[in-house]
Design an enzyme around this catalytic site. Sequence first.
Site, PDB file in Angstrom:
ATOM      1  CD  GLU A  91       7.128  22.253  28.803  1.00 18.36           C
ATOM      2  OE1 GLU A  91       7.648  22.941  27.915  1.00 18.36           O
ATOM      3  OE2 GLU A  91       6.718  21.089  28.620  1.00 18.36           O
ATOM      4  N   GLY A 137       4.543  25.516  40.797  1.00 15.94           N
ATOM      5  CA  GLY A 137       3.338  25.293  40.000  1.00 15.94           C
ATOM      6  C   GLY A 137       2.212  24.673  40.783  1.00 15.94           C
ATOM      7  CE  LYS A 162      -3.881  13.713  54.696  1.00 17.82           C
ATOM      8  NZ  LYS A 162      -4.467  15.020  55.068  1.00 17.82           N
ATOM      9  CG  HIS A 213       8.695  17.642  38.411  1.00 19.56           C
ATOM     10  ND1 HIS A 213       8.075  17.781  39.627  1.00 19.56           N
ATOM     11  CD2 HIS A 213       8.037  16.654  37.760  1.00 19.56           C
ATOM     12  CE1 HIS A 213       7.087  16.897  39.712  1.00 19.56           C
ATOM     13  NE2 HIS A 213       7.035  16.210  38.590  1.00 19.56           N
ATOM     14  CB  THR A 256     -13.482   7.785  52.574  1.00 18.95           C
ATOM     15  OG1 THR A 256     -13.242   8.784  53.559  1.00 18.95           O
ATOM     16  CG2 THR A 256     -12.766   8.154  51.290  1.00 18.95           C
ATOM     17  CB  ILE A 308       1.171  25.603  49.081  1.00 22.25           C
ATOM     18  CG1 ILE A 308      -0.021  25.019  49.833  1.00 22.25           C
ATOM     19  CG2 ILE A 308       1.982  26.494  50.010  1.00 22.25           C
ATOM     20  CD1 ILE A 308      -0.953  26.046  50.417  1.00 22.25           C
ATOM     21  CB  ILE A 323       5.169  23.624  52.911  1.00 18.14           C
ATOM     22  CG1 ILE A 323       5.511  25.019  52.400  1.00 18.14           C
ATOM     23  CG2 ILE A 323       3.672  23.460  53.105  1.00 18.14           C
ATOM     24  CD1 ILE A 323       5.105  26.143  53.296  1.00 18.14           C
ATOM     25  CB  SER A 324       5.423  20.096  57.631  1.00 14.85           C
ATOM     26  OG  SER A 324       5.294  18.727  57.989  1.00 14.85           O
ATOM     27  CB  VAL A 358      -5.447  24.295  50.834  1.00 10.96           C
ATOM     28  CG1 VAL A 358      -4.256  24.731  51.641  1.00 10.96           C
ATOM     29  CG2 VAL A 358      -5.031  23.311  49.766  1.00 10.96           C
TER      30      VAL A 358
END
Length: 678
Positions: free
Chosen positions: A325, A299, A418, A323, A487, A302, A414-415, A463
């Site tokens: 819904e 969901g 960071k 997890h 920032t 990516i 997927i890493s 992304v």
Amino acid sequence: MISQRSQFQHHYAKFWPLNRIVLNILLDGGLAALAALFACWLAAPYGSQPHPLWFALMGGVSLVVGGLPFRLSQQYWRFSGMPDLLGLAGASFSSALLLSTGVVWAGLSLPTVAFPFIDALVLLVLLGGVRVFHRLAHRAGGSRPDGQSVLLVGSDMAADLFIQLAEHGKHMNVRIVGLVGADRPQTGHRIRNVPILGCLDELARVLAQMDTAGQLPEALVVLDPDCRGRALSQMLDVAAEYGLAVLRTPAMMDMTPAEHVRLQPVQPQDLLNRPQVPLDQVGLDRLINQRSVLVTGAGGTIGSELARQIARHAPACLVLLDHGEFALWRMDVELAECAPDIMRKVVVADVRDEERVNAIMAQYKPDLVFHAAALKHVPIVEANPEEGVLTNLHGTRVVADAAARHGAAAMIVISTDKAVNPFNLMGATKRAAEMYCQALDVQARASGRPEAMRCITVRFGNVLGSTGSVVPLFQRQLERGGPLTVTHPEMRRYFMTVPEAVGLVLQACVRGMSCATGTEMEALLRQGGIFVLDMGEPVKIVDLARQMIRLAGLKPDEDIAIHFTGLRAGEKLYEELFHGRETSVPTAAPGLLMATPRVVEMDEVRNAVDQITAYARHGDVCAALQALRRLVPEFDHNPNGDVRALAPAPAPTPAGANPPGAVQDGQIEADGTEQMAP
């Protein structure tokens, strides 16, 4: 009544082409009749004339018959061009010969020997003149002198096509005042009566001259679909000085029918200087077709794009695990519409639940597992360290172990960038997850079992344009009238669009599963090498903010302010794609690099992960952080968001030299940090 009307419209549309042909025959026949009488008078103005009705009838019939080989009756007057004019010439001379032959065959004498030529010329002038008049009248009706004045920017070929579309498009309410072409020698020429005012390098000069003359356009229209990145940014800067909007045309394949062409605003992703990378579609089909595929975090940003692209290659079964819904339901509905023939299984589960994940793997036995589930928003993970450790590190181990136990051919992890020299807990947990997957893959390769699961890690940066990312955030702030929040003025991030990142993730899977034995890439993979996506040049967030303001037709710092809010917990100014001990190695696949391995023994990393997980479950954050630092010694925690002395921002690397790369499931905040549904 509605049904009867729709039936009438259906029958009318069905016979409309035939009606048009009949109308063309009647109009051309009438013109031919007039031409025959007029030519006869021109040939012998004082001689005896044949019966006018008979002669006119013969003239009309001769054109209908003579025009058949040239399909004269099928011409579309509104779009008449040079090929149609040549057809008219052929039909005119054929008609004149037929008419002259008929006159002689009837036992009459021609007014003069030159009559066939006179008749052909008169007929050509009448037929061609009516068509030209019709086209000019239509063009005059569509010129829209009160439309939005625009200056075209692009090649002469693209300009020619656009001008034609502007003439014929009913909804293109534009008035073209000039063209800035691609080449300097074109200056001074005209295309369809539109003057070429200069070349691309002279855009500022052209606008200055138009401003002095009081002829400044309301917008620039970019014709070249490949005009992106720095060139487009410079164009936006010049346009912003004069308060001009910048629009662009749709892709060539989307420019029909002409009546429905719409100019589009420049999109933020156009500011990325990223050429399209061709993908190995045959390899993707071979990898995915008729295989069972499971996507965790389906969901998320990516994960959902992975599901979309995987569905295009006809898997036997696509298992969507998340997890959340609502996000899972939304993805399921979308796939039901765009890929209804693909068997889908929707599974609500937490990747940290070892028993549940094992049961899912045992039930569906996926051939490929794409692990995109994670917590990726840096400040939130800093505020909830136990959850970050349990999801990003323990959850990855649970999925990897279960996939290997139940016979998966490959797991793709997927890493994130960071994970390189991490300043935050999110990055440190992702680096620890990388290390576990590297060790698992090295162990599997060392076993010598060909069926042992391949564990492929793909690292990339941010992304662009995802929900909660910098672009929607800036757009919301612009709608409220600002200010835009960034920032730090030196904050830089790597960016890539979601479809491009996922396409390259799939490409990495193809390469990792099919690399030839003995190649350098195969040797690196056996040692735990990590795929890194070529991310191009890092983008300065404040520059992106300013361009977003300009895209809205406003001026930075005048119409919309930019506020600097300071670094947040765990942030650093520049992200990196390679650790100092990792060398960038090019691969045969465009857009893909490899990082030379830094691997820890499986027993050591497994014991460390067990220890870190145990501390996190008991809420002992300090002990968990200490154990994480021992596993990831480069972890330099910055919980207060201090601006630390760093190496200068990575300089752009030449093609093939050491380019960056890596995006994650993340979305980005205004400072470039990722945030996304796990």
